[in-house]
Motif scaffolding. Structure first.
Motif, PDB file in Angstrom:
ATOM      1  N   TYR A   1      -1.010  -5.466 -18.653  1.00 24.46           N
ATOM      2  CA  TYR A   1      -0.233  -5.183 -17.447  1.00 24.46           C
ATOM      3  C   TYR A   1      -0.460  -6.265 -16.388  1.00 24.46           C
ATOM      4  O   TYR A   1       0.495  -6.764 -15.785  1.00 24.46           O
ATOM      5  CB  TYR A   1      -0.639  -3.811 -16.908  1.00 24.46           C
ATOM      6  CG  TYR A   1      -0.054  -3.508 -15.543  1.00 24.46           C
ATOM      7  CD1 TYR A   1       1.274  -3.102 -15.404  1.00 24.46           C
ATOM      8  CD2 TYR A   1      -0.841  -3.641 -14.393  1.00 24.46           C
ATOM      9  CE1 TYR A   1       1.815  -2.835 -14.155  1.00 24.46           C
ATOM     10  CE2 TYR A   1      -0.302  -3.378 -13.139  1.00 24.46           C
ATOM     11  CZ  TYR A   1       1.022  -2.970 -13.024  1.00 24.46           C
ATOM     12  OH  TYR A   1       1.551  -2.714 -11.785  1.00 24.46           O
TER      13      TYR A   1
ATOM     14  N   LEU B   1       2.303 -13.381 -14.344  1.00 24.15           N
ATOM     15  CA  LEU B   1       3.370 -14.290 -14.781  1.00 24.15           C
ATOM     16  C   LEU B   1       4.682 -13.998 -14.057  1.00 24.15           C
ATOM     17  O   LEU B   1       5.388 -14.918 -13.645  1.00 24.15           O
ATOM     18  CB  LEU B   1       3.557 -14.189 -16.292  1.00 24.15           C
ATOM     19  CG  LEU B   1       2.357 -14.627 -17.158  1.00 24.15           C
ATOM     20  CD1 LEU B   1       2.659 -14.398 -18.630  1.00 24.15           C
ATOM     21  CD2 LEU B   1       2.013 -16.089 -16.905  1.00 24.15           C
ATOM     22  N   ASP B   2       4.994 -12.709 -13.892  1.00 20.20           N
ATOM     23  CA  ASP B   2       6.229 -12.336 -13.203  1.00 20.20           C
ATOM     24  C   ASP B   2       6.213 -12.774 -11.741  1.00 20.20           C
ATOM     25  O   ASP B   2       7.252 -13.154 -11.179  1.00 20.20           O
ATOM     26  CB  ASP B   2       6.447 -10.814 -13.267  1.00 20.20           C
ATOM     27  CG  ASP B   2       6.840 -10.349 -14.665  1.00 20.20           C
ATOM     28  OD1 ASP B   2       7.185 -11.214 -15.502  1.00 20.20           O
ATOM     29  OD2 ASP B   2       6.797  -9.134 -14.925  1.00 20.20           O
ATOM     30  N   ASP B   3       5.044 -12.718 -11.101  1.00 22.64           N
ATOM     31  CA  ASP B   3       4.921 -13.123  -9.697  1.00 22.64           C
ATOM     32  C   ASP B   3       4.953 -14.643  -9.518  1.00 22.64           C
ATOM     33  O   ASP B   3       5.018 -15.133  -8.391  1.00 22.64           O
ATOM     34  CB  ASP B   3       3.618 -12.581  -9.093  1.00 22.64           C
ATOM     35  CG  ASP B   3       3.640 -11.066  -8.935  1.00 22.64           C
ATOM     36  OD1 ASP B   3       4.730 -10.476  -9.065  1.00 22.64           O
ATOM     37  OD2 ASP B   3       2.561 -10.469  -8.710  1.00 22.64           O
ATOM     38  N   GLY B   4       4.875 -15.371 -10.630  1.00 19.42           N
ATOM     39  CA  GLY B   4       4.859 -16.833 -10.548  1.00 19.42           C
ATOM     40  C   GLY B   4       3.532 -17.384 -10.078  1.00 19.42           C
ATOM     41  O   GLY B   4       3.431 -18.564  -9.713  1.00 19.42           O
ATOM     42  N   GLU B   5       2.482 -16.543 -10.112  1.00 12.20           N
ATOM     43  CA  GLU B   5       1.154 -17.001  -9.693  1.00 12.20           C
ATOM     44  C   GLU B   5       0.635 -18.073 -10.641  1.00 12.20           C
ATOM     45  O   GLU B   5       0.010 -19.052 -10.216  1.00 12.20           O
ATOM     46  CB  GLU B   5       0.190 -15.810  -9.641  1.00 12.20           C
ATOM     47  CG  GLU B   5      -1.207 -16.140  -9.174  1.00 12.20           C
ATOM     48  CD  GLU B   5      -2.110 -14.926  -9.080  1.00 12.20           C
ATOM     49  OE1 GLU B   5      -3.339 -15.109  -9.049  1.00 12.20           O
ATOM     50  OE2 GLU B   5      -1.585 -13.796  -9.038  1.00 12.20           O
TER      51      GLU B   5
ATOM     52  N   GLU C   1       3.022 -19.459 -17.758  1.00 10.51           N
ATOM     53  CA  GLU C   1       2.578 -19.037 -19.085  1.00 10.51           C
ATOM     54  C   GLU C   1       2.242 -20.232 -19.973  1.00 10.51           C
ATOM     55  O   GLU C   1       1.249 -20.209 -20.719  1.00 10.51           O
ATOM     56  CB  GLU C   1       3.663 -18.186 -19.746  1.00 10.51           C
ATOM     57  CG  GLU C   1       3.249 -17.644 -21.112  1.00 10.51           C
ATOM     58  CD  GLU C   1       4.247 -16.656 -21.678  1.00 10.51           C
ATOM     59  OE1 GLU C   1       3.954 -16.058 -22.734  1.00 10.51           O
ATOM     60  OE2 GLU C   1       5.326 -16.485 -21.068  1.00 10.51           O
TER      61      GLU C   1
ATOM     62  N   LYS D   1       1.158  -9.637 -17.295  1.00 12.17           N
ATOM     63  CA  LYS D   1       2.605  -9.596 -17.044  1.00 12.17           C
ATOM     64  C   LYS D   1       2.902  -9.749 -15.550  1.00 12.17           C
ATOM     65  O   LYS D   1       3.814 -10.505 -15.152  1.00 12.17           O
ATOM     66  CB  LYS D   1       3.195  -8.293 -17.572  1.00 12.17           C
ATOM     67  CG  LYS D   1       4.719  -8.211 -17.439  1.00 12.17           C
ATOM     68  CD  LYS D   1       5.251  -6.929 -18.038  1.00 12.17           C
ATOM     69  CE  LYS D   1       6.789  -6.895 -17.995  1.00 12.17           C
ATOM     70  NZ  LYS D   1       7.312  -7.081 -16.630  1.00 12.17           N
ATOM     71  N   GLN D   2       2.150  -9.041 -14.709  1.00  7.26           N
ATOM     72  CA  GLN D   2       2.373  -9.118 -13.271  1.00  7.26           C
ATOM     73  C   GLN D   2       2.092 -10.525 -12.733  1.00  7.26           C
ATOM     74  O   GLN D   2       2.830 -11.045 -11.901  1.00  7.26           O
ATOM     75  CB  GLN D   2       1.465  -8.102 -12.556  1.00  7.26           C
ATOM     76  CG  GLN D   2       1.866  -6.665 -12.767  1.00  7.26           C
ATOM     77  CD  GLN D   2       3.220  -6.354 -12.159  1.00  7.26           C
ATOM     78  OE1 GLN D   2       3.490  -6.669 -11.006  1.00  7.26           O
ATOM     79  NE2 GLN D   2       4.099  -5.738 -12.952  1.00  7.26           N
TER      80      GLN D   2
END
Length: 339
Positions: free
Chosen positions: A47, A53-57, A60, A50-51
């Motif tokens: 989880y 990577l999704d936040d662009g922190e 990948e 995913k967060q």
């Protein structure tokens, strides 16, 4: 744990501590290993990944990789792809995971960050005292020498030590600066065979990339950069100069701690003896080029260099505009424009 191992634990005195054992300078752990590290579930790790990577922190491509494993199960060869996560991802997960280990990690990270912000450095003393594996001790020494030999640090130390040991030291800015320039010139001459002014006049060249400088402060060479002799030194010369300066500062500091009193002339003579003992060429006199003469010459060189740089930038801008015009023309007459 994988070969690159991250261990998080609490010491006996209750303070949090993190030890990193890196292989080839990096760490990669599997999802299962990260869940073990932070004492949380694999679902929680997935989880948070995913967060992140999704936040662009994190990206990948840079932090996650597939690793092929080969095992024998029941007499047959089984190949599996495992996802591995690098140190950046591991640390990012540590900031998000809700567990006692996650809290401990954040406690350690906060303490470490606070020390870095206040002091400007963080050092793992125990790790550096134990050689082996990927050893960064020599790199640390090199960086410390470079910092200690920087002009401002060198000037401050020379001023402080000589003020404490010289019976006739004049703390006025002009006198202190002149004495510092004398010592600095002797160090530079020992490495390059030239004083600071001679070195700058010799190496400043409007036709050379970056005007002959090897280092500068901002994104490009500015006028303030061109009158600093160290900016023209090659890497091996900088290393040699840093070693001489730090040795000399150790020598001067030892004289100060032992309360060795002497006058300014004695200190100049001591500097010459120090260099001679280390089999370095000793500068006699003030050199053939004065500081004022050097500034006049190098500023003229910079004016020519800057004019050439602006001309090149203008030409490059024209080329870019021309390419854009050509691309627009090609696109205009392309049969795939959808008309």
């Amino acid at each position: 744990m994988a070969e690159g191992e991250l261990i998080l634990y609490r010491s006996l005195d209750g303070s949090a501590e993190v030890q990193l054992r890196a292989i080839d300078g990096t760490v990669w752990l599997t999802q299962a290993e990260i869940s073990e590290l932070f004492q949380t579930s694999k679902q929680s790790v997935s989880y948070h990944v995913k967060q992140i990577l999704d936040d662009g922190e994190l990206a990948e491509a840079a932090t996650v990789k597939e690793f092929l494993t080969v095992q024998f199960e029941g007499g047959r060869e089984v190949r599996r792809n495992l996802k591995l996560y690098n140190l950046e991802m591991i640390l990012a997960i540590g900031y998000r995971v809700r567990s006692p280990r996650g809290a401990q990690f954040r406690q350690w990270a906060t303490t470490t960050l606070r020390e870095y912000l206040v002091k400007g450095f963080v050092i793992d003393d125990a790790r550096l005292k134990e050689p082996g594996g990927f050893d960064y001790f020599d790199e640390l020494l090199e960086r410390i020498r470079d910092i200690r030999a920087s002009e401002k640090r060198f000037y401050q130390k020379v001023r402080d030590v000589f003020a404490a040991t010289s019976v006739d030291y004049d703390k006025s800015a002009q006198t202190a600066q002149l004495f510092f320039q004398t010592i600095r010139n002797k160090m530079l001459f020992a490495v390059t065979g030239r004083t600071a002014a001679e070195l700058i006049v010799k190496r400043a060249d409007a036709a050379e990339p970056n005007m002959g400088l090897t280092s500068w402060k901002s994104d490009c060479v500015r006028k303030d950069d061109v009158t600093t002799a160290k900016n023209y030194l090659e890497a091996d010369e900088i290393d040699e100069l840093n070693r001489i300066v730090t040795m000399f500062l150790d020598f001067a500091d030892d004289q100060s701690r032992r309360r060795k009193q002497m006058n300014m002339v004695d200190w100049v003579a001591q500097t010459d003896r120090f260099l001679a003992f280390n089999e370095r060429e000793v500068l006699a006199g003030a050199g053939r080029v004065s500081h004022d003469r050097m500034e006049t010459i190098v500023h003229q060189v910079y004016t020519a260099f800057d004019a050439g740089r602006r001309e090149r930038e203008a030409i490059e801008a024209e080329h870019v505009e021309e390419l854009k015009r050509i691309e627009a023309e090609v696109s205009r007459f392309s049969p795939n424009r959808g008309e």
